[in-house]
Design a protein around this motif. Sequence first.
Motif, PDB file in Angstrom:
ATOM      1  N   TYR A 229      43.683  52.912  30.171  1.00 16.36           N
ATOM      2  CA  TYR A 229      43.034  52.773  31.410  1.00 16.36           C
ATOM      3  C   TYR A 229      41.892  52.423  30.977  1.00 16.36           C
ATOM      4  CZ  TYR A 229      41.731  53.543  36.055  1.00 16.36           C
ATOM      5  OH  TYR A 229      40.468  53.369  37.589  1.00 16.36           O
ATOM      6  N   THR A 230      40.903  52.831  29.818  1.00 19.84           N
ATOM      7  CA  THR A 230      39.784  52.285  29.459  1.00 19.84           C
ATOM      8  C   THR A 230      39.324  51.401  28.817  1.00 19.84           C
ATOM      9  OG1 THR A 230      40.107  53.828  27.346  1.00 19.84           O
ATOM     10  CG2 THR A 230      38.856  55.162  29.597  1.00 19.84           C
ATOM     11  N   HIS A 231      40.258  50.747  28.594  1.00 18.85           N
ATOM     12  CA  HIS A 231      40.641  49.340  27.893  1.00 18.85           C
ATOM     13  C   HIS A 231      39.838  48.567  28.309  1.00 18.85           C
ATOM     14  CE1 HIS A 231      40.942  46.189  24.723  1.00 18.85           C
ATOM     15  NE2 HIS A 231      41.822  45.579  25.327  1.00 18.85           N
ATOM     16  N   PRO A 232      38.637  47.290  28.789  1.00 22.86           N
ATOM     17  CA  PRO A 232      38.494  46.450  29.854  1.00 22.86           C
ATOM     18  C   PRO A 232      39.281  45.784  30.190  1.00 22.86           C
ATOM     19  CG  PRO A 232      36.933  47.836  28.683  1.00 22.86           C
ATOM     20  CD  PRO A 232      37.800  48.118  27.377  1.00 22.86           C
ATOM     21  N   PRO A 233      39.768  44.846  29.407  1.00 19.79           N
ATOM     22  CA  PRO A 233      41.167  43.999  29.837  1.00 19.79           C
ATOM     23  C   PRO A 233      42.403  44.802  30.858  1.00 19.79           C
ATOM     24  CG  PRO A 233      40.360  43.348  27.764  1.00 19.79           C
ATOM     25  CD  PRO A 233      39.613  44.826  27.534  1.00 19.79           C
ATOM     26  N   ASN A 234      42.553  45.880  30.025  1.00 16.70           N
ATOM     27  CA  ASN A 234      43.272  46.899  31.089  1.00 16.70           C
ATOM     28  C   ASN A 234      43.240  46.851  32.530  1.00 16.70           C
ATOM     29  OD1 ASN A 234      45.759  46.329  29.137  1.00 16.70           O
ATOM     30  ND2 ASN A 234      44.698  48.420  28.476  1.00 16.70           N
ATOM     31  N   ARG A 235      41.853  47.573  32.460  1.00 16.80           N
ATOM     32  CA  ARG A 235      41.478  48.156  33.624  1.00 16.80           C
ATOM     33  C   ARG A 235      40.929  46.537  34.241  1.00 16.80           C
ATOM     34  NH1 ARG A 235      37.882  52.102  35.135  1.00 16.80           N
ATOM     35  NH2 ARG A 235      37.570  51.916  37.461  1.00 16.80           N
ATOM     36  N   GLU A 236      40.819  45.609  34.218  1.00 16.30           N
ATOM     37  CA  GLU A 236      41.624  44.811  35.548  1.00 16.30           C
ATOM     38  C   GLU A 236      41.464  44.187  35.518  1.00 16.30           C
ATOM     39  OE1 GLU A 236      38.544  39.708  34.952  1.00 16.30           O
ATOM     40  OE2 GLU A 236      39.742  41.087  33.940  1.00 16.30           O
ATOM     41  N   GLY A 237      43.110  44.295  34.346  1.00 12.91           N
ATOM     42  CA  GLY A 237      44.771  44.035  35.390  1.00 12.91           C
ATOM     43  C   GLY A 237      44.823  45.547  36.313  1.00 12.91           C
ATOM     44  N   PHE A 238      44.554  46.578  36.066  1.00  7.30           N
ATOM     45  CA  PHE A 238      44.850  47.430  37.507  1.00  7.30           C
ATOM     46  C   PHE A 238      43.675  47.225  38.492  1.00  7.30           C
ATOM     47  CE2 PHE A 238      45.589  50.492  32.926  1.00  7.30           C
ATOM     48  CZ  PHE A 238      47.174  50.566  33.602  1.00  7.30           C
ATOM     49  N   ASP A 239      42.694  47.189  38.157  1.00  4.52           N
ATOM     50  CA  ASP A 239      42.487  46.877  39.851  1.00  4.52           C
ATOM     51  C   ASP A 239      42.860  45.398  40.494  1.00  4.52           C
ATOM     52  OD1 ASP A 239      40.541  48.929  38.740  1.00  4.52           O
ATOM     53  OD2 ASP A 239      39.259  47.619  37.404  1.00  4.52           O
ATOM     54  N   LEU A 240      43.230  44.145  39.811  1.00  3.36           N
ATOM     55  CA  LEU A 240      43.844  43.184  40.387  1.00  3.36           C
ATOM     56  C   LEU A 240      45.264  43.813  41.141  1.00  3.36           C
ATOM     57  CD1 LEU A 240      42.920  40.661  37.128  1.00  3.36           C
ATOM     58  CD2 LEU A 240      42.123  40.453  40.133  1.00  3.36           C
ATOM     59  N   ILE A 241      45.473  44.613  40.284  1.00  5.99           N
ATOM     60  CA  ILE A 241      47.102  45.108  41.193  1.00  5.99           C
ATOM     61  C   ILE A 241      47.132  45.449  41.959  1.00  5.99           C
ATOM     62  CG2 ILE A 241      48.986  46.732  40.569  1.00  5.99           C
ATOM     63  CD1 ILE A 241      49.105  46.068  37.889  1.00  5.99           C
ATOM     64  N   GLN A 242      45.776  46.022  42.409  1.00  4.53           N
ATOM     65  CA  GLN A 242      45.386  47.434  42.832  1.00  4.53           C
ATOM     66  C   GLN A 242      44.888  46.262  44.519  1.00  4.53           C
ATOM     67  OE1 GLN A 242      43.053  50.393  41.299  1.00  4.53           O
ATOM     68  NE2 GLN A 242      43.580  51.476  43.620  1.00  4.53           N
ATOM     69  N   THR A 243      43.753  45.503  43.939  1.00  3.82           N
ATOM     70  CA  THR A 243      43.358  44.482  45.438  1.00  3.82           C
ATOM     71  C   THR A 243      43.493  43.668  45.521  1.00  3.82           C
ATOM     72  OG1 THR A 243      41.746  44.140  43.313  1.00  3.82           O
ATOM     73  CG2 THR A 243      40.887  45.392  43.892  1.00  3.82           C
ATOM     74  N   ASP A 244      44.409  42.461  44.895  1.00  2.60           N
ATOM     75  CA  ASP A 244      45.176  41.614  44.862  1.00  2.60           C
ATOM     76  C   ASP A 244      46.627  40.858  44.642  1.00  2.60           C
ATOM     77  OD1 ASP A 244      44.856  38.592  45.312  1.00  2.60           O
ATOM     78  OD2 ASP A 244      45.026  38.414  43.674  1.00  2.60           O
ATOM     79  N   ILE A 245      47.346  41.850  43.674  1.00  3.15           N
ATOM     80  CA  ILE A 245      48.278  41.039  43.390  1.00  3.15           C
ATOM     81  C   ILE A 245      49.551  42.029  44.552  1.00  3.15           C
ATOM     82  CG2 ILE A 245      50.094  41.741  42.008  1.00  3.15           C
ATOM     83  CD1 ILE A 245      48.295  40.692  39.428  1.00  3.15           C
ATOM     84  N   ALA A 246      49.640  43.731  44.446  1.00  2.00           N
ATOM     85  CA  ALA A 246      50.216  44.828  45.131  1.00  2.00           C
ATOM     86  C   ALA A 246      50.498  44.364  46.020  1.00  2.00           C
ATOM     87  CB  ALA A 246      49.629  45.666  44.894  1.00  2.00           C
ATOM     88  N   PRO A 247      48.514  44.062  47.386  1.00  2.00           N
ATOM     89  CA  PRO A 247      48.731  43.448  48.958  1.00  2.00           C
ATOM     90  C   PRO A 247      49.583  42.542  49.290  1.00  2.00           C
ATOM     91  CG  PRO A 247      46.813  44.084  47.252  1.00  2.00           C
ATOM     92  CD  PRO A 247      47.745  44.463  46.659  1.00  2.00           C
ATOM     93  N   ARG A 248      49.500  41.584  48.298  1.00  2.00           N
ATOM     94  CA  ARG A 248      50.458  40.348  48.991  1.00  2.00           C
ATOM     95  C   ARG A 248      52.315  40.803  49.126  1.00  2.00           C
ATOM     96  NH1 ARG A 248      48.282  35.218  46.788  1.00  2.00           N
ATOM     97  NH2 ARG A 248      46.207  35.318  46.572  1.00  2.00           N
ATOM     98  N   PHE A 249      52.704  41.808  48.201  1.00  3.53           N
ATOM     99  CA  PHE A 249      53.516  42.346  49.029  1.00  3.53           C
ATOM    100  C   PHE A 249      54.217  42.837  50.236  1.00  3.53           C
ATOM    101  CE2 PHE A 249      52.787  40.533  44.512  1.00  3.53           C
ATOM    102  CZ  PHE A 249      53.932  39.339  44.548  1.00  3.53           C
ATOM    103  N   ALA A 250      53.281  44.276  50.720  1.00  2.00           N
ATOM    104  CA  ALA A 250      53.387  45.103  51.310  1.00  2.00           C
ATOM    105  C   ALA A 250      54.069  44.551  52.557  1.00  2.00           C
ATOM    106  CB  ALA A 250      52.212  45.581  51.932  1.00  2.00           C
ATOM    107  N   ASP A 251      53.190  43.042  53.189  1.00  2.00           N
ATOM    108  CA  ASP A 251      54.328  43.220  54.570  1.00  2.00           C
ATOM    109  C   ASP A 251      55.013  42.118  53.873  1.00  2.00           C
ATOM    110  OD1 ASP A 251      51.955  44.096  56.040  1.00  2.00           O
ATOM    111  OD2 ASP A 251      51.212  42.557  55.749  1.00  2.00           O
ATOM    112  N   THR A 252      55.314  41.434  53.588  1.00  2.00           N
ATOM    113  CA  THR A 252      56.733  40.951  53.233  1.00  2.00           C
ATOM    114  C   THR A 252      57.911  41.438  52.809  1.00  2.00           C
ATOM    115  OG1 THR A 252      55.412  39.530  51.215  1.00  2.00           O
ATOM    116  CG2 THR A 252      55.171  38.595  53.045  1.00  2.00           C
ATOM    117  N   ASN A 253      57.623  41.925  51.507  1.00  2.00           N
ATOM    118  CA  ASN A 253      58.520  43.082  50.896  1.00  2.00           C
ATOM    119  C   ASN A 253      58.460  44.493  50.476  1.00  2.00           C
ATOM    120  OD1 ASN A 253      57.981  40.571  49.117  1.00  2.00           O
ATOM    121  ND2 ASN A 253      60.024  40.081  48.986  1.00  2.00           N
TER     122      ASN A 253
END
Length: 400
Positions: A229-253
């Motif tokens: 989690y403390t590795h910046p590239p990974n941290r960005e990945g975690f943040d993108l899942i929360q803010t952008d990727i996962a929300p795209r599927f909340a309603d449709t899937n």
Amino acid sequence: MNILAIPTTVGLSKPQSGGQNRFCNLVKCQAANNRIVVLEPDHLHDESDDDVARVYIYHDIEALQKRLSIFRDINPDFIRKAARIIRDEEIDLIQITHPSGAMAARMLGLLTRRRIKIVYDAHNVESEFIQQTFANHDHYSPMERKLIPAYTNLLERISCRYLFDHITAVSDNDADTFRRKYHLKDGMISVIPSGCNIRSRISDEAKNKIREGMGLCPADIAVFFHGLYTHPPNREGFDLIQTDIAPRFADTNPNVSFIVGGTRVPKFEEANIRSLGFIADIQNISGADIAIVPLRSGGGTRLKIFDYMSAGLPIVTTKKGIEGIDAENYEHAIIVDDIDEDFIAGIRYLIEHKDERKRIGENARALAEAKYDWRIIGGKLEDVYRTLVPESSIHYNNSA
């Protein structure tokens, strides 16, 4: 051959990061045909390390309640322990994972009149990696964010140009960067990719138990990502899942859940995301249906990719995420340029096509078995070492 292996910010056993995983497995591979001695910082030592190799420990320099790991060349305890090992263990070759310590190792070799070869096992291009990780890291002061990258860049330049006998890079891209930055002579660098331990296939019953532990129903589709989690590239990945990727599927899937975890990852559950926190048994990834690697930066090879390949998971990744691995798009993974609409479309494709999930996942596992098993990687490294240290100059130390 007597080899001294020196890690920097990782220990030998119980890997919790990609770099530590690589170091540990390469030591195990080389121990099959050589005598391996490891010199590691005391705060990273674990009792189980002694089951892998003969281990010596040293104390890092500390100042202002911080460990100054990269200043090993002026660390009296490191120099004293390294000198003892070189003398008593009749070392033929030193494998080091960071430019720090190379100057001390070279001087000790000269003082003892030993023709020791020094190999830089580069997990990435350290000068570029440190710039990325320090640039926006609030844990470090503004002075540290300037001083440490500058010092590392200087250290790497001097070491690559004048101290290392050979460099092993994890990818063609990293090898090309080393050649370009330091004008390396022909034959100075070899590509030794990272790898994986091919995991045994688990039964459907075992997989269902893992899924139950994740809180998944039989009809759910689990999309997985893990990392430090403390590795910046990974941290960005975690943040993108929360803010952008996962929300795209909340309603449709509504049957799709995003499962994340890893070292120092906080446990939480929100909407269609569930964090497992630290994952003690990486075998748990076998309970997932799809793996994603939403990375935009970072160096070296992402060993999480190998975890997913070994588990037979279909992967959606950026080109950066799968860099250094000979994977073909839509054969071994779905590979896109960035975390954009193509990335989302890749996830949707795998959600909607179960047969493709199985085909791409099986292809990925087959590729890992054929090219990236640690035993294959270790054999390649052994070939490099045998070229550097001919049989006639090898010392044979039979002490316990």
